[in-house]
Design a protein around this motif. Sequence first.
Motif, PDB file in Angstrom:
ATOM      1  N   CYS A 590       0.861  -1.164   0.000  1.00  0.00           N
ATOM      2  CA  CYS A 590       0.000   0.000   0.000  1.00  0.00           C
ATOM      3  C   CYS A 590       0.908   1.227   0.000  1.00  0.00           C
ATOM      4  CB  CYS A 590      -0.855  -0.028   1.264  1.00  0.00           C
ATOM      5  SG  CYS A 590      -1.841   1.441   1.523  1.00  0.00           S
ATOM      6  N   THR A 603      -3.762  -0.688   4.405  1.00  0.00           N
ATOM      7  CA  THR A 603      -5.068  -1.195   3.981  1.00  0.00           C
ATOM      8  C   THR A 603      -5.773  -1.832   5.185  1.00  0.00           C
ATOM      9  OG1 THR A 603      -3.950  -1.728   1.923  1.00  0.00           O
ATOM     10  CG2 THR A 603      -6.144  -2.632   2.202  1.00  0.00           C
ATOM     11  N   ARG A 606      -7.512   0.520   7.430  1.00  0.00           N
ATOM     12  CA  ARG A 606      -8.749   1.051   6.814  1.00  0.00           C
ATOM     13  C   ARG A 606      -9.873   0.021   6.919  1.00  0.00           C
ATOM     14  NH1 ARG A 606      -4.434   3.151   2.769  1.00  0.00           N
ATOM     15  NH2 ARG A 606      -3.951   5.059   3.876  1.00  0.00           N
ATOM     16  N   CYS A 635      -5.400   7.255   1.741  1.00  0.00           N
ATOM     17  CA  CYS A 635      -5.643   6.227   0.717  1.00  0.00           C
ATOM     18  C   CYS A 635      -5.676   6.907  -0.641  1.00  0.00           C
ATOM     19  CB  CYS A 635      -6.965   5.509   0.986  1.00  0.00           C
ATOM     20  SG  CYS A 635      -7.462   4.467  -0.399  1.00  0.00           S
ATOM     21  N   LEU A 636      -4.869   6.422  -1.573  1.00  0.00           N
ATOM     22  CA  LEU A 636      -4.776   7.060  -2.897  1.00  0.00           C
ATOM     23  C   LEU A 636      -5.757   6.459  -3.895  1.00  0.00           C
ATOM     24  CD1 LEU A 636      -1.570   6.780  -1.718  1.00  0.00           C
ATOM     25  CD2 LEU A 636      -1.228   8.220  -3.700  1.00  0.00           C
ATOM     26  N   SER A 637      -6.611   5.554  -3.426  1.00  0.00           N
ATOM     27  CA  SER A 637      -7.560   4.858  -4.312  1.00  0.00           C
ATOM     28  C   SER A 637      -6.833   4.223  -5.494  1.00  0.00           C
ATOM     29  CB  SER A 637      -8.641   5.813  -4.812  1.00  0.00           C
ATOM     30  OG  SER A 637      -9.343   6.347  -3.733  1.00  0.00           O
ATOM     31  N   CYS A 638      -5.672   3.647  -5.206  1.00  0.00           N
ATOM     32  CA  CYS A 638      -4.848   3.105  -6.300  1.00  0.00           C
ATOM     33  C   CYS A 638      -5.308   1.717  -6.730  1.00  0.00           C
ATOM     34  CB  CYS A 638      -3.393   3.051  -5.860  1.00  0.00           C
ATOM     35  SG  CYS A 638      -3.077   1.807  -4.596  1.00  0.00           S
ATOM     36  N   LYS A 639      -6.155   1.081  -5.930  1.00  0.00           N
ATOM     37  CA  LYS A 639      -6.678  -0.263  -6.177  1.00  0.00           C
ATOM     38  C   LYS A 639      -5.627  -1.361  -6.019  1.00  0.00           C
ATOM     39  CE  LYS A 639     -10.261   1.417  -9.325  1.00  0.00           C
ATOM     40  NZ  LYS A 639     -11.113   1.157 -10.445  1.00  0.00           N
ATOM     41  N   CYS A 641      -4.815  -2.803  -3.408  1.00  0.00           N
ATOM     42  CA  CYS A 641      -5.344  -3.842  -2.510  1.00  0.00           C
ATOM     43  C   CYS A 641      -6.328  -4.757  -3.227  1.00  0.00           C
ATOM     44  CB  CYS A 641      -5.992  -3.210  -1.281  1.00  0.00           C
ATOM     45  SG  CYS A 641      -7.005  -1.779  -1.631  1.00  0.00           S
ATOM     46  N   ILE A 651     -10.296  -1.479  -0.792  1.00  0.00           N
ATOM     47  CA  ILE A 651     -10.520  -0.248  -0.018  1.00  0.00           C
ATOM     48  C   ILE A 651     -10.947   0.913  -0.917  1.00  0.00           C
ATOM     49  CG2 ILE A 651      -9.373   1.537   1.395  1.00  0.00           C
ATOM     50  CD1 ILE A 651      -9.956  -0.935   3.012  1.00  0.00           C
TER      51      ILE A 651
HETATM   52  S1  SF4 Z   1      -6.430   1.720  -2.619  1.00  0.00           S
HETATM   53 FE1  SF4 Z   1      -5.705   0.112  -1.254  1.00  0.00          FE
HETATM   54  S2  SF4 Z   1      -3.508  -0.102  -1.721  1.00  0.00           S
HETATM   55 FE2  SF4 Z   1      -4.190   1.850  -2.619  1.00  0.00          FE
HETATM   56  S3  SF4 Z   1      -3.746   3.388  -1.060  1.00  0.00           S
HETATM   57 FE3  SF4 Z   1      -5.865   2.735  -0.723  1.00  0.00          FE
HETATM   58  S4  SF4 Z   1      -5.723   1.087   0.751  1.00  0.00           S
HETATM   59 FE4  SF4 Z   1      -3.674   1.382  -0.054  1.00  0.00          FE
END
Ligand code: SF4
Length: 1001
Positions: A590, A603, A606, A635-639, A641, A651
């Motif tokens: 993450c 993650t 969260r 959380c960068l919403s990078c997916k 996880c 997340i």
């Molecule tokens: S999307 Fe998942 S991996 Fe990405 S920053 Fe948020 S928690 Fe971390």
Amino acid sequence: MSKKLTISNFKDLQVNFAGELFYDNSAEHQAQKLIYSTDASVYQEKPIAVAVPKTSTDIQALIQLANEYQVTLIPRSAGTSLAGQVVGKGIIVDISKYFNQILEVNPEERWVRVQPGVIRDDLNAFLKPYGLLFGPETSTSSRAMIGGMIGNNSCGLHSIVWGDTRTHLLEAKVLLSDGSETEFKALDKKSFYEKARLSTLEGHIYREVHRALNNPLIQESIENAFPNKNLTRRNTGYALDMLSDNEIFQPASHLSFNFCKLLAGSEGTLAFVTEAKLKLLPLPPTETALVCIHCNSIGESLHANLIALKHHPMASELVDKYILDFTKGHHEYHKNRFFIEGDPQAILMVEFMADTQEQLTQMCNAMIQDLKEAHLGYAYPIIRGADTKPAWDVRKAGLGLIRNLPGDTQPVNLIEDCAVAPEHLPAYIDELGLLLEKHGLNASYYAHAGAGELHVEPMINLKTEEGKQLFRTVLAETAALVKKYDGSLSGEHGDGRLRGEFIPFMMGKEVYDLFREIKNIFDRKKVFNANKIVDTPPMNEFLRYEAGKVPNKVETIFDFSKQESILRLAEKCSGSGDCRKTEVTGGTMCPSYMATRQEKDTTRARANILRQFLTNSTQNNPFNHPEIKEVMDLCLSCKGCKAECPSQVDIAKMKAEFLQHFYDENGIPLRTKMIGNFTKSQALGMNFPKIYNFFAQNTFTSRLIKKTLGFAQERSLPTLGDITLREWQLKRLKTQAKRQKNSIKPLNFKASKIRKQGKVYLFCDEFTNYNDVELGKTTIKLLTALGYEVHIPEHIESGRTYLSKGMVKEAQKIAIQNVKLLAKALEDQSPIIGIEPSAILTLRDEYLDLVPPEYRAEAELVADNTYLIDEFLAQEIDKKRISSDWFTKEKRLIKLHGHCHQKALSSMIPTKKLLSLPKNFEVQLIPSGCCGMAGSFGYEEEHYETSMKIGELVLFPTVRQQPQDVLIAAPGTSCRHQIKDGTGRIALHPIEILWNALNES
Ligand code: SF4
Ligand SMILES: Cc1cc2nc3c(=O)[nH]c(=O)nc-3n(C[C@H](O)[C@H](O)[C@H](O)COP(=O)(O)OP(=O)(O)OC[C@H]3O[C@@H](n4cnc5c(N)ncnc54)[C@H](O)[C@@H]3O)c2cc1C
Ligand code: SF4
């Protein structure tokens, strides 16, 4: 009477505390306490406070506080304990953030001195150039830390050869329960008795331990109570058997006394480790082979294990059908199934290492021959070299994978750590199977067959009273079985608060009382990790789930039915800590943790915070809690996880859902609205692009805009093209039509040479339409030149900006509209392709869960026909419709950075294929995770520093190292922007590189 610890005591402590403290009722502090209330076990108890010390002086101050107010300190590193070792009503002392230095390495004498927060795999990456390694290897080695490995006396995959942590712990610098510092190390007789004469707590410990153990009858009791000597995995209670094995207590012994033997496996209950000196091993031979023995039953595989052990393998590990089945269709692990033949009930993975391939082949064949003669196994594929890693990854992810079981009945860590001598394993597992069957329980069996320890995970519903009772009954009955086979209740995971209750039964009252005495000698006031190993509460109390509790039903905008519900998705987090990997181990998940090294930014944190509020909130809107916002912030919403978490805890989706509900209650902040409505603002700007660009670029006005919106001054604002891509395409088509009518040569000479390839729909995403217009034009020109007829279908923006800011209701409206429009266009079955991964992949990911059921079929049609341009062109290359002959023969090295969404939902293989099309192009993937920009995240003032830190982990240094003639490729618009801001280098979209390569031919 103990004094009551109050907030003001913590405030006083904070004055000289170099690290961080969380103790009060603010949202930030409460959030911290909640996320530290669990580990990877089934337990949950909210701590009084959380401390993240920076120095040993900080820890000493905590010890002083604990002594004064009779609270307990719970040392914690990665928090991946499975028996509740780091859960309790005390002060959690997390050393993972600041105690992570490798202090000294001595290659000649083969040792290293480290702080306890050093991660096992990171340590080995450091040691590799010296030709050395730290042997003990947990499945969690990508995040488990030396402090925790000492605490639990961890071992793992190669334990039959490399042993446990105790064997490798030479010396330890520790703080004792009065705060005094000392070193535990090997002492000869003279030094031992000198220590025993000291008037300090240390002297008291040496004297009293000597008094307690220096008695032949006690030594005999210890010998009788501890498991079979052939069993190397023996982690129950305090290791008095190991502590006694020296010249002080055994006159015939030549071994020296060393308290490290006791410290390892003491679960933070005796002393606080601040430094450790570890023994190192030479690197193993370079050639590796893994024989995957396919069996028709677990029993068969355990008999195969006995034959395998005769051939002295490096490891012999089991994976059962339960785990194998969960890899089917799993984004990350499905591709790792390449070695599976048929439908085995179990696969025994036996590893050999040698200096040459010939030796390896001989070793594998000799074992296979013996197995065949004994009629064990039906297939024996051999995997070699780098291919062994993905196969091992399946084995290592076992625990996380079985968490994908739907429903409340879930695999539980309970009897997973019982070990018996390997020769007893088949009989023990047979009997255990009957025991579980008697209770109507299914179970998964996997892991360390070679060491006599199978992780057996029965499926129990801990949300019911019966389940809680069964939880205890199964352990009680299994303990009796383990005792019958002279085994150990814990082999490597430790006792914690799970198995502690059964230590008196396993060891007998006399030895258990001795354990209590040892604890008392070291730590009379229970300053360190009280109620673990000894005096533990009943093992079925303080569980994560309250039996019979029915949480309120939560209405969501996203469809969570595939995961049953949003709560269930959060509950999937097992606490395994895979999301605490670092940039050294690699991967995307993450990025926020990688940059900050704070538990809060994992993650896991969260998932934990969501689970706790969705279960316990008394509000109508259970999302309306600032604590959740606190933990979601980075959380960068990078997916990352969604793809890399073994339990697929997504997340990004849950964060978006949370934000929408939070905004429903608290309103949408101005900046969030501005970012969400980015496309609208760009469309407005297109009425006067020159003026817009002037304001965006002029130092004074851009500063003002950034200040007003809360953007970092260091960032440049996006500018507009002088025409939108849609308008350009329209004009182009008109000109083309006119030329055709007048029989003039086509716009692009290539198009005349290459055959017609068919029609494609280009998804004209909002970023390409307004900002990256030149890239859009290049894409159309390239596709046309390659023979494709490019159409931009009727559609609106993708909704990405709304999704990334949690404006899910807006995104839902867009999804419905786009699905209707695009499904109509798809009547002619031409593919939809997109340039910007974050936008085009929305059609394949979020849209499916956003549209109401009546649009579901259309959404699926759209998703099934949507491709990244990279995927589309790679397929065309495979079909031989695009030839490398059309491109330049120049030599070129390309360093490619992948977009997070592409890595999570697709793969970088198509992009690599595409860029490798010109004959002499070499493409190397940068082993970077997220770039750190993630849409607006990197723009936001308060996130700028984290964003740049993420970039600095791998991406920026790699780009900076590249000579100017090396091309940097990045399909994501945010990534290209981030690379420019972080390194000054211009990164190109792969399409631009290909276009140039076509024109240079
Ligand atoms: S999307 Fe998942 S991996 Fe990405 S920053 Fe948020 S928690 Fe971390
Ligand atoms: C999916 C999964 C697979 C696992 N596989 C294995 C395996 O193969 N082999 C194995 O052995 N274990 C395994 N474990 C258990 C666990 O990962 C290991 O025990 C690991 O070594 C714990 O490290 P940690 O840093 O997470 O320690 P933590 O959980 O943070 O702490 C472990 C213990 O050490 C104590 N401690 C930590 N730091 C200090 C310090 N500075 N001073 C004193 N005490 C301290 C803590 O109080 C606690 O009692 C697994 C766990 C999971 C979730
Ligand atoms: S979020 Fe996933 S990777 Fe992280 S601890 Fe939970 S299950 Fe493990």
